[in-house]
Structure formats: C-alpha cells, structure tokens
Scaffold this motif. Structure first.
Motif, short mmCIF file in Angstrom:
data_model
loop_
_atom_site.label_atom_id
_atom_site.label_comp_id
_atom_site.label_asym_id
_atom_site.label_seq_id
_atom_site.Cartn_x
_atom_site.Cartn_y
_atom_site.Cartn_z
N VAL A 73 40.27 32.64 46.12
CA VAL A 73 40.17 34.08 46.31
C VAL A 73 40.72 35.29 45.21
N SER A 97 38.15 34.31 42.55
CA SER A 97 36.77 35.07 42.80
C SER A 97 37.11 37.00 42.48
N ASP A 127 32.71 40.35 46.06
CA ASP A 127 31.15 41.79 46.44
C ASP A 127 31.44 42.34 47.25
N ARG A 128 31.35 42.05 48.54
CA ARG A 128 31.99 43.31 49.30
C ARG A 128 32.90 44.05 49.46
N TYR A 129 34.15 43.73 48.70
CA TYR A 129 35.62 44.56 48.24
C TYR A 129 35.52 45.11 46.80
N ARG A 130 34.68 45.08 46.45
CA ARG A 130 34.02 45.28 44.83
C ARG A 130 34.35 46.97 44.74
N SER A 186 35.54 38.75 40.20
CA SER A 186 34.62 40.52 39.77
C SER A 186 34.95 41.83 39.05
N ASN A 226 34.42 37.65 50.77
CA ASN A 226 33.01 37.94 50.46
C ASN A 226 33.61 38.96 48.91
N HIS A 239 40.70 43.62 54.41
CA HIS A 239 40.20 42.50 55.47
C HIS A 239 41.15 41.55 56.53
N THR A 281 36.44 33.71 55.22
CA THR A 281 35.04 34.16 55.56
C THR A 281 35.20 35.85 54.42
#
Length: 182
Positions: free
Chosen positions: A82, A85, A150-153, A89, A148, A137, A146
């Motif tokens: 994570v 990731s 992209d959701r937190y970019r 991002s 993501n 999150h 879970t």
C-alpha cells in the motif's frame, strides 16, 4: 462465531473500545507527528540510500501503529504494497525527488550538505501524507486489503503539500529549540 481479524502476532486486532473517536484522532495525530520527526531524522543520514531505507522502515512502523490503533489487521508485506501504491499514485514525481536528493549525497561536501538540508522536509512530508491518508481510510472503516490509492489521490496530494509545511515548521521549531553553542 466469526473469527476475529488477526495481526502478524496472531492476536486479535480490535480497536480499543475505551477510546472515543475524538481521543483516537488525537492519538493518531500524535503517532503521525512522532513518525514525521523520525523520518526527518532519517533524512539527516548522510549515506545515500540508507536515508530512504530508514524512512521506509519508519513509515511501515507508522502504518503498523495506526492499524493497531484502529484495530485493523496488519502485515508487513501488505504494508509495503500500500505504501508503494501511494508512491505510484503521486505520478513518480515525489519518489523521483526523494531519489535525486539521496543520490546528490554521493557528491562530496556540497552534495551531501544539500541532500541533508532538503531531505528531512521531503521525507517528513511523505510520512505526514501517508499517515493522514491512512487515518482517513481507517476512520472510514477501511483495511489494508480494501485500500484503493486512486480513491485517496486528491487527499494524498493535499496532505503532501500540508506535510511540507508541517515538516518545515517542525524543522524550524527544532532549530530554535536547539541550545546555542557558546
């Protein structure tokens, strides 16, 4: 009966029910602040690459402490995934900047000085953003599985900017609190 989520030690990973949501957020802020300071100290390491390794280890420790606070199962491999990731991002710009600052430390004297001056703020900002994104999150009942990026970019980029300000402020506070040599 359903099994409780487990952490790496096999113990149940349940948030402390005695903590109110407000107390949990205060504790999360303290944990994040502590790890920002540790990352900033890692930035002072003059050896190229060792600074980044120390900061990454610290960021994984931050993630482990936040998961414990929120009762979320933690695994180091998932933590690395994570963190990676989030780095991806950011479009590689942040990672590229940190890598250049560590590489500049290979240049004797001036390169080392420049790297040691700039790196604490960069590593502090990244650690701050990482902590704030995962605080949000976990507040949304998320887990490492879970997550993501992209959701937190947008939050990630906002927290990186705020993290630079926070880290610079901590650096200034440390400089003014340091005893003056006579």
């Amino acid at each position: 009966m359903l099994d409780q989520p487990k952490n790496d030690a096999g113990k149940s990973a349940i948030a402390d029910p005695a903590l109110s949501p407000e107390a949990r957020q205060v504790r999360a802020h303290e944990i994040i602040r502590d790890h920002v300071l540790i990352s900033m100290a890692a930035g002072l390491i003059p050896a190229p690459g060792i600074d980044l390794g120390a900061a990454l280890a610290n960021q994984l420790a931050l993630l482990a402490r936040l998961t414990k606070l929120y009762g979320v199962p933690y695994s180091e491999n998932l933590g690395k995934s994570v963190v990676g990731s989030l780095m991806a991002s950011s479009g590689g710009t942040f990672a590229g900047g940190a890598l250049s600052l560590t590489l500049v430390k290979f240049v004797p004297f001036i390169g080392t000085a420049c790297g040691v001056i700039a790196m604490p703020t960069v590593l502090g900002a990244y650690t701050y953003a990482l902590g704030k994104v995962f605080e949000a999150h976990f507040e949304d009942n998320g887990t490492l599985l879970t997550f993501n990026a992209d959701r937190y970019r947008d939050l990630w980029h906002k927290m990186l900017k705020r993290g630079k300000t926070e880290a610079a402020s901590m650096k200034d506070q440390a400089a003014t609190a340091a005893p003056k040599a006579s």
